[in-house]
Write an enzyme that holds these catalytic residues in place. Structure first.
Site, PDB file in Angstrom:
ATOM      1  N   ASP A  19      49.136  29.546  34.415  1.00  0.00           N
ATOM      2  CA  ASP A  19      48.913  28.571  35.483  1.00  0.00           C
ATOM      3  C   ASP A  19      48.256  27.296  34.970  1.00  0.00           C
ATOM      4  OD1 ASP A  19      50.057  30.246  37.354  1.00  0.00           O
ATOM      5  OD2 ASP A  19      48.167  31.177  37.906  1.00  0.00           O
ATOM      6  N   ARG A  99      33.901  33.941  38.590  1.00  0.00           N
ATOM      7  CA  ARG A  99      34.324  32.630  39.085  1.00  0.00           C
ATOM      8  C   ARG A  99      33.176  31.673  39.400  1.00  0.00           C
ATOM      9  NH1 ARG A  99      38.195  33.891  36.449  1.00  0.00           N
ATOM     10  NH2 ARG A  99      40.278  34.206  37.319  1.00  0.00           N
ATOM     11  N   ASP A 128      40.672  33.414  44.434  1.00  0.00           N
ATOM     12  CA  ASP A 128      39.977  32.545  43.486  1.00  0.00           C
ATOM     13  C   ASP A 128      39.832  31.116  43.982  1.00  0.00           C
ATOM     14  OD1 ASP A 128      39.311  34.424  41.622  1.00  0.00           O
ATOM     15  OD2 ASP A 128      41.029  34.062  40.316  1.00  0.00           O
ATOM     16  N   SER A 182      50.136  38.854  35.909  1.00  0.00           N
ATOM     17  CA  SER A 182      49.004  37.947  36.019  1.00  0.00           C
ATOM     18  C   SER A 182      47.771  38.742  35.629  1.00  0.00           C
ATOM     19  CB  SER A 182      48.881  37.425  37.453  1.00  0.00           C
ATOM     20  OG  SER A 182      47.713  36.635  37.583  1.00  0.00           O
TER      21      SER A 182
END
Length: 411
Positions: A19, A99, A128, A182
């Site tokens: 990504d 995160r 996220d 992913s």
């Protein structure tokens, strides 16, 4: 207007994965942004090898890499471990907890580089995006937030399209249309989503696992490890003082060898949909198991039961990206008080995917053999139980009597 956009500095949370690899050149190509890539070393193995070279080759004007492993462990993983937070009975929150740390340092880089915006590569369907953006909002609400996946001009609406874009622009990636999971990895875990896992009917393949062995390939003899805690924090491994980073690395290795910490869950995302993920958390599972066992030995009943309720809320706060919230800070204050007695050693057995306590001791143990024994002694007068039960059950007795009276009256 175009000239102003070309001069605007944007700090992109950059992992070098699919990504962000395509987003970096897309930002320059579409808007002419001056993109500064920021990468966090959180224990993801060799994934950051050559990342500066890759970022610059993809169009970044600069790539900042920070080793955040110690901060990750001491300021994020240990508080979460002490809380006992587990999301929906299985997910140990490995991606969720990382995160806010990444976003925090991203904001710091933006300040240092005099950037006016921050960007991330999270999709508009996942959790996220919330975790990044809530952190940005909490730490500097003046920064512009750029999320290409939610930009109408961003036409790469699938991972397959992103792979095609990367090939067209000669961007080096590891993913292919045949190997398109992913994944997110750090010191605590690795997650796997997408591809054949999107159908919950499909069993995870043996070659999916990265940090651990398939159960079928594990040793036929168990291993044992002993974790020493001080006020809820792991400080010793097999009797030796060990840093948090080194401890988790060692436990990942031995736990992974025994397939410890593999979970396959369908979870409820914050944005409203269900998603299926396979997680490997070998070291984290060992530590969570040992910590819970020691709490059972050292924490009195009412505190322990209330803390279990707090753990559910704590897990939600982490999962929902609300780390930098007043409530999380307040819960940490409560949790720290509960951990004052959680000191001692727990021996854990690792075998065929299972992680089980195999003995524990603590100077603060509330377990008293003379009280727990089936042999009656002077320290516990069983006659007292008669009156206790009579009073404890009085509300049920009254309700039962009224119910019987009503039933008789209805006949």
């Amino acid at each position: 207007m175009a000239k102003k956009q070309q001069q605007q500095k944007v700090v992109l949370a950059y992992s070098g994965g699919l990504d962000t690899s395509v987003i970096l050149p897309w930002l320059k190509e579409t808007y002419g942004y001056d993109v500064i890539a920021f990468a966090a070393e959180l224990g993801q193995g060799d994934e950051l090898a050559g990342i500066k070279k890759k970022a610059l080759a993809s169009g970044a004007s600069k790539c900042v890499v920070k080793d955040l492993r110690r901060e990750f462990v001491e300021d994020y993983l240990w508080p979460m471990l002490k809380s006992g937070a587990v999301y929906e009975n299985g997910y140990l929150l490995g991606t969720s907890i990382a995160r806010p740390l990444i976003a925090k340092h991203q904001v710091e880089v933006a300040h240092a580089e005099k950037a006016t915006a921050v960007a991330h590569g999270a999709t508009g369907k996942g959790n996220d995006q919330v975790r990044f953006e809530l952190t940005f909002m909490a730490l500097d609400p003046t920064l512009e937030i750029i999320a290409p996946w939610k930009d109408p001009k961003f036409k790469l609406t699938s991972r397959e399209a992103a792979v095609d874009y990367a090939k067209k622009h000669n961007i080096p990636i590891e993913q292919s249309k045949k190997k398109i999971y992913s994944r997110d990895r750090n010191l605590w875990h690795i997650s796997h989503e997408g591809a054949d896992l999107e159908d919950p009917a499909n069993e995870p393949k043996d070659d999916l696992f990265v940090m651990s062995q398939p159960v079928s390939q594990t040793p036929d003899k168990p291993d044992y490890v002993t974790i020493g805690f001080h006020e809820g924090v792991p400080v010793k491994l097999d009797g030796k003082l060990t840093s948090g980073v080194k401890m988790i690395e060692a436990l990942n290795e031995i736990g992974g060898r025994h397939a410890v910490g593999q979970v396959d869950v369908v979870e409820n995302r914050l944005v409203g949909m269900k998603s299926r993920g396979v997680y490997e958390t070998p070291g984290g599972t060992i530590l969570m198991t040992a910590h819970a066992a020691l709490e059972s030995l050292t924490m009195e009943r009412e505190t322990m039961h209330y803390k279990q309720q707090v753990a559910l809320k704590y897990a939600e706060l982490v999962y929902y990206g609300q780390w930098f919230s007043p409530l999380r800070e307040a819960l940490d204050a409560f949790i720290d008080v509960t951990q004052r007695s959680v000191t001692g050693d727990v021996r854990v057995k690792l075998f065929k995917g299972r992680c089980t306590p195999a003995g524990m001791k603590s100077p603060n143990s509330l377990y008293q053999a003379d009280l727990a024994s089936f042999t009656m002694g002077a320290e516990y007068d069983q006659i007292d139980a008669k009156g206790f039960i009579r009073l404890f059950g009085l509300p049920m007795k009254v309700a039962g009597a009224v119910s019987r009276r009503e039933q008789k009256g209805a006949k």
